[in-house]
Motif scaffolding. Structure first.
Motif, PDB file in Angstrom:
ATOM      1  N   ILE A  92       0.854  -1.188   0.000  1.00 17.49           N
ATOM      2  CA  ILE A  92       0.000   0.000   0.000  1.00 17.49           C
ATOM      3  C   ILE A  92       0.887   1.235   0.000  1.00 17.49           C
ATOM      4  CG2 ILE A  92      -1.922  -1.124   1.175  1.00 17.49           C
ATOM      5  CD1 ILE A  92      -1.073   0.277   3.752  1.00 17.49           C
ATOM      6  N   GLY A  93       0.316   2.351  -0.410  1.00 16.15           N
ATOM      7  CA  GLY A  93       1.028   3.618  -0.416  1.00 16.15           C
ATOM      8  C   GLY A  93       0.517   4.516   0.699  1.00 16.15           C
ATOM      9  N   ILE A  94       1.364   5.424   1.122  1.00 12.30           N
ATOM     10  CA  ILE A  94       1.001   6.420   2.130  1.00 12.30           C
ATOM     11  C   ILE A  94       1.329   7.790   1.571  1.00 12.30           C
ATOM     12  CG2 ILE A  94       1.488   7.302   4.445  1.00 12.30           C
ATOM     13  CD1 ILE A  94       2.206   4.492   5.299  1.00 12.30           C
ATOM     14  N   CYS A  95       0.427   8.730   1.778  1.00 17.00           N
ATOM     15  CA  CYS A  95       0.707  10.084   1.301  1.00 17.00           C
ATOM     16  C   CYS A  95       0.039  11.115   2.188  1.00 17.00           C
ATOM     17  CB  CYS A  95       0.275  10.263  -0.158  1.00 17.00           C
ATOM     18  SG  CYS A  95      -1.486  10.100  -0.468  1.00 17.00           S
ATOM     19  N   GLY A  96       0.523  12.355   2.050  1.00 18.35           N
ATOM     20  CA  GLY A  96      -0.083  13.500   2.689  1.00 18.35           C
ATOM     21  C   GLY A  96      -1.137  14.099   1.770  1.00 18.35           C
ATOM     22  N   GLY A  97      -1.536  15.315   2.103  1.00 20.69           N
ATOM     23  CA  GLY A  97      -2.617  15.983   1.370  1.00 20.69           C
ATOM     24  C   GLY A  97      -3.873  16.017   2.217  1.00 20.69           C
ATOM     25  N   LEU A 164      -1.042  28.716   4.116  1.00 23.60           N
ATOM     26  CA  LEU A 164       0.275  28.098   4.066  1.00 23.60           C
ATOM     27  C   LEU A 164       0.196  26.583   3.978  1.00 23.60           C
ATOM     28  CD1 LEU A 164       2.073  30.314   6.709  1.00 23.60           C
ATOM     29  CD2 LEU A 164       2.889  29.974   4.362  1.00 23.60           C
ATOM     30  N   SER A 165      -0.805  25.982   4.601  1.00 23.42           N
ATOM     31  CA  SER A 165      -0.889  24.518   4.670  1.00 23.42           C
ATOM     32  C   SER A 165      -1.819  23.914   3.630  1.00 23.42           C
ATOM     33  CB  SER A 165      -1.372  24.095   6.068  1.00 23.42           C
ATOM     34  OG  SER A 165      -2.729  24.468   6.267  1.00 23.42           O
ATOM     35  N   ALA A 166      -2.531  24.735   2.877  1.00 24.04           N
ATOM     36  CA  ALA A 166      -3.588  24.234   1.988  1.00 24.04           C
ATOM     37  C   ALA A 166      -3.061  23.168   1.029  1.00 24.04           C
ATOM     38  CB  ALA A 166      -4.196  25.393   1.198  1.00 24.04           C
ATOM     39  N   SER A 167      -3.747  22.022   1.012  1.00 21.93           N
ATOM     40  CA  SER A 167      -3.332  20.910   0.150  1.00 21.93           C
ATOM     41  C   SER A 167      -4.516  20.040  -0.239  1.00 21.93           C
ATOM     42  CB  SER A 167      -2.275  20.054   0.868  1.00 21.93           C
ATOM     43  OG  SER A 167      -2.811  19.473   2.040  1.00 21.93           O
ATOM     44  N   PHE A 178     -11.186  25.565  -4.499  1.00 21.82           N
ATOM     45  CA  PHE A 178     -10.686  25.917  -3.173  1.00 21.82           C
ATOM     46  C   PHE A 178      -9.241  25.453  -3.047  1.00 21.82           C
ATOM     47  CE2 PHE A 178     -15.083  26.463  -2.385  1.00 21.82           C
ATOM     48  CZ  PHE A 178     -15.259  27.116  -1.166  1.00 21.82           C
ATOM     49  N   ASP A 179      -8.426  26.210  -2.330  1.00 20.89           N
ATOM     50  CA  ASP A 179      -7.109  25.708  -1.954  1.00 20.89           C
ATOM     51  C   ASP A 179      -7.228  24.681  -0.839  1.00 20.89           C
ATOM     52  OD1 ASP A 179      -5.802  27.248  -3.837  1.00 20.89           O
ATOM     53  OD2 ASP A 179      -4.363  28.085  -2.404  1.00 20.89           O
ATOM     54  N   ALA A 345      -1.256  23.037  -2.449  1.00 19.63           N
ATOM     55  CA  ALA A 345      -2.388  23.050  -3.378  1.00 19.63           C
ATOM     56  C   ALA A 345      -1.919  23.423  -4.782  1.00 19.63           C
ATOM     57  CB  ALA A 345      -3.470  24.018  -2.891  1.00 19.63           C
ATOM     58  N   GLN A 346      -1.019  24.406  -4.858  1.00 20.32           N
ATOM     59  CA  GLN A 346      -0.487  24.791  -6.166  1.00 20.32           C
ATOM     60  C   GLN A 346       0.367  23.683  -6.752  1.00 20.32           C
ATOM     61  OE1 GLN A 346      -1.375  27.677  -7.796  1.00 20.32           O
ATOM     62  NE2 GLN A 346      -0.451  26.528  -9.487  1.00 20.32           N
ATOM     63  N   TRP A 347       1.155  23.002  -5.935  1.00 20.57           N
ATOM     64  CA  TRP A 347       1.960  21.872  -6.409  1.00 20.57           C
ATOM     65  C   TRP A 347       1.062  20.796  -7.024  1.00 20.57           C
ATOM     66  CZ3 TRP A 347       2.484  16.636  -5.762  1.00 20.57           C
ATOM     67  CH2 TRP A 347       3.692  16.050  -6.132  1.00 20.57           C
ATOM     68  N   LEU A 348      -0.036  20.487  -6.363  1.00 19.50           N
ATOM     69  CA  LEU A 348      -0.961  19.469  -6.872  1.00 19.50           C
ATOM     70  C   LEU A 348      -1.589  19.913  -8.189  1.00 19.50           C
ATOM     71  CD1 LEU A 348      -2.607  18.579  -3.454  1.00 19.50           C
ATOM     72  CD2 LEU A 348      -1.259  17.006  -4.863  1.00 19.50           C
ATOM     73  N   ARG A 349      -1.984  21.164  -8.261  1.00 16.24           N
ATOM     74  CA  ARG A 349      -2.575  21.653  -9.511  1.00 16.24           C
ATOM     75  C   ARG A 349      -1.555  21.661 -10.649  1.00 16.24           C
ATOM     76  NH1 ARG A 349      -5.955  25.632  -6.070  1.00 16.24           N
ATOM     77  NH2 ARG A 349      -8.078  24.829  -6.373  1.00 16.24           N
ATOM     78  N   ASP A 350      -0.325  22.017 -10.346  1.00 12.18           N
ATOM     79  CA  ASP A 350       0.713  22.015 -11.385  1.00 12.18           C
ATOM     80  C   ASP A 350       0.943  20.602 -11.917  1.00 12.18           C
ATOM     81  OD1 ASP A 350       1.035  24.732 -11.085  1.00 12.18           O
ATOM     82  OD2 ASP A 350       2.857  24.576  -9.866  1.00 12.18           O
TER      83      ASP A 350
END
Length: 372
Positions: A92-97, A164-167, A178-179, A345-350
């Motif tokens: 399984i994988g683990i991730c943040g967000g 700052l933390s939006a993900s 939304f961010d 959030a911007q990293w994910l959108r990019d």
């Protein structure tokens, strides 16, 4: 039920909790593997605080009491590495967000345990929609009255921390605009939002006693406030942050909160008032919706500014406190991110703009979480 006494703690110590996503490495959807992961970790002799969350596609890790950023980062790194070792055994994988990009809440399963089953019975489908992922930061307080003063002082800066933390820009396969869409799930609960404005622990105990008499609450766990006191730890707990994509950013955000708390405790730059909350919901919404591009209204002066610019000014203002804590470079990097409009959030959108397949996006999140 009476409110427990406020425990002794060392002022400005840190504690961090992170809620994490468990995903299948086949399709990168959420997978209900928390019980299996906990079993494997136990077999491996895993040392650290790890526990299930409300649905079995989530896991929570927590540091012990930390003196500062370096200690917190070291503990988070060890927890991450131990989790990854267990996850590899289960494939399984683990991730943040703060949210999973395409999971559907109706497919989730409530975790075993009397409290989780009670929450499911009480809140219905909202309990499954609570499959969102946050970071909580505890700050040690010298006393109970000081804790309430710090709580209401920090409330002014919840929008800064949200941005700052939006993900969590993606929910159920869609970019929400939304961010931080995660907080919309939290706001649905009736005991969410802001704490009542009281500045003495005696007044807070009276408030709690009234709430307990109604049968609405039994303990502080029943309040889903953005910041709440935790008397059993002798802390206040900041709860608005999305889980970051890396342990490094999680530790950095905690360091900023610690510096901000030191500034408020040492300098007492303003006296919190009930009127501070006149613009609280507006400021919080702007941060969730627009991130750094949101409008922030100063509750004292009524002046408006761009939230990203306000973060830069705030970090500059508290810089000497960060320096005393040895985290001025860490906080400056966060200010630079705000100035450049960079958050998770911007990293994910990019990444999604480069490859629109959301399972690939979650795979990239897993890779980023595992980066040394």
């Amino acid at each position: 039920m009476a409110l427990e006494s406020f425990a002794h703690s060392r002022c400005l110590t840190l504690g961090i909790e992170l809620e994490l996503q468990l995903v299948s490495t086949h399709d990168f959807d959420l997978v209900g593997s928390a019980p299996d992961l906990l079993r494997v970790l136990h077999q491996q002799g895993f040392v650290g605080d790890v526990k299930p969350e409300i649905t079995n596609s989530m896991i929570e890790i927590a540091t012990g009491i930390c003196d500062g950023h370096a200690d917190a980062l070291s503990q988070l790194t060890a927890l991450r590495d131990g989790l990854l070792e267990g996850a590899r055994q289960l494939d399984i994988g683990i991730c943040g967000g703060g949210s999973h990009a395409f999971q559907h809440w109706g497919e989730r399963r409530i975790s075993d345990g009397a409290r989780y089953q009670h929450l499911s019975d009480l809140y219905g489908y909202l309990a499954k929609q609570f499959t969102v992922f946050g970071q909580h930061v505890h700050i040690g307080c010298p006393g109970s009255d000081e804790a309430l003063l710090l709580l209401h002082g920090l409330s002014r800066y919840m929008p800064h921390l949200i941005a700052l933390s939006a993900s969590s820009p993606f929910v159920q396969g869609r970019d929400t605009g939304f961010d931080s869409a995660r907080l919309n799930s939290i706001f649905a609960f009736p005991l969410s939002g802001r704490a009542p404005f009281v500045l003495s622990w005696e007044d807070f105990k009276r408030y709690f006693a009234k709430m307990a008499r109604t049968g609405v609450v039994e303990s502080m766990k029943d309040f889903y406030w953005d910041i709440r006191p935790k008397p059993e730890y002798g802390t206040i707990e900041v709860r608005v942050l999305d889980t970051p994509l890396t342990v490094e950013r999680a530790a950095a955000l905690a360091a900023l909160i610690q510096a901000l708390a030191r500034w408020l405790i040492v300098e007492k730059p303003f006296r919190p008032t009930e009127d501070d909350y006149l613009v609280y919901a507006f400021n919080r919404f702007q941060a969730c919706r627009f991130g750094y591009g949101g409008v922030w209204v100063d509750p004292s002066s009524g002046e408006r500014g761009m939230l990203g610019d306000e973060i830069v000014r705030l970090v500059s203002r508290i810089g000497h406190h960060a320096a005393e804590l040895g985290t001025d470079a860490i906080c400056t990097r966060l200010a630079n991110d705000a100035g450049a409009r960079r958050n998770d959030a911007q990293w994910l959108r990019d990444r999604q703009a480069t490859d629109p397949l959301l399972p690939e996006l979650v795979r990239q999140q897993c890779l980023r979480w595992a980066e040394p």
